[in-house]
Motif scaffolding. Structure first.
Motif: not given
Length: 123
Positions: A34-57
């Motif tokens: 699972m991942g979280w992404f965000r997009q602000a006005p005038g900016k491209e979508r950017e990565f925020v956080a992710a959790m790998i199944s059975g793994g790390d954050t």
């Protein structure tokens, strides 16, 4: 297909906190990264956080130490606890799911996306 619905966004003053939730439908939720992404006005979508199944954050440098991602597989829900919020955190936040375990910050590998929830941080 997996359906994702975000909630918990809103308006908060700088320094405040918000907790975003992402509820997923379907079975075998624990198999997805699972991942979280965000997009602000005038900016491209950017990565925020992710959790790998059975793994790390892992987190983007811009939010590391302030944001915490967690998941509750029994409830098919992932969370993003956001503390010490800054005006530059203002964006539409999307959760996403992928059936893979690679450590990546790209959005392309994610197959399923929520509709997004607005986070606005005032100064």
């Amino acid at each position: 297909q997996v359906q994702l619905v975000e909630s918990g966004g809103g308006l908060v003053q700088a320094g405040g906190s918000l907790r975003l939730s992402c509820a997923a439908s379907g079975r075998t939720f624990s198999s997805y990264s699972m991942g979280w992404f965000r997009q602000a006005p005038g900016k491209e979508r950017e990565f925020v956080a992710a959790m790998i199944s059975g793994g790390d954050t892992y987190y983007a440098d811009s939010v590391k130490g302030r944001f915490t991602m967690s998941r509750d597989n029994a409830k098919n829900t992932v969370f993003l606890q956001m503390n010490s919020l800054k005006p530059e955190d203002t964006a539409v936040y999307h959760c996403a799911a992928r059936l893979g375990r690679a450590r990546t910050t790209a959005s392309t590998p994610y197959d399923y996306w929520g509709q997004g929830t607005q986070v606005t941080v005032s100064s």
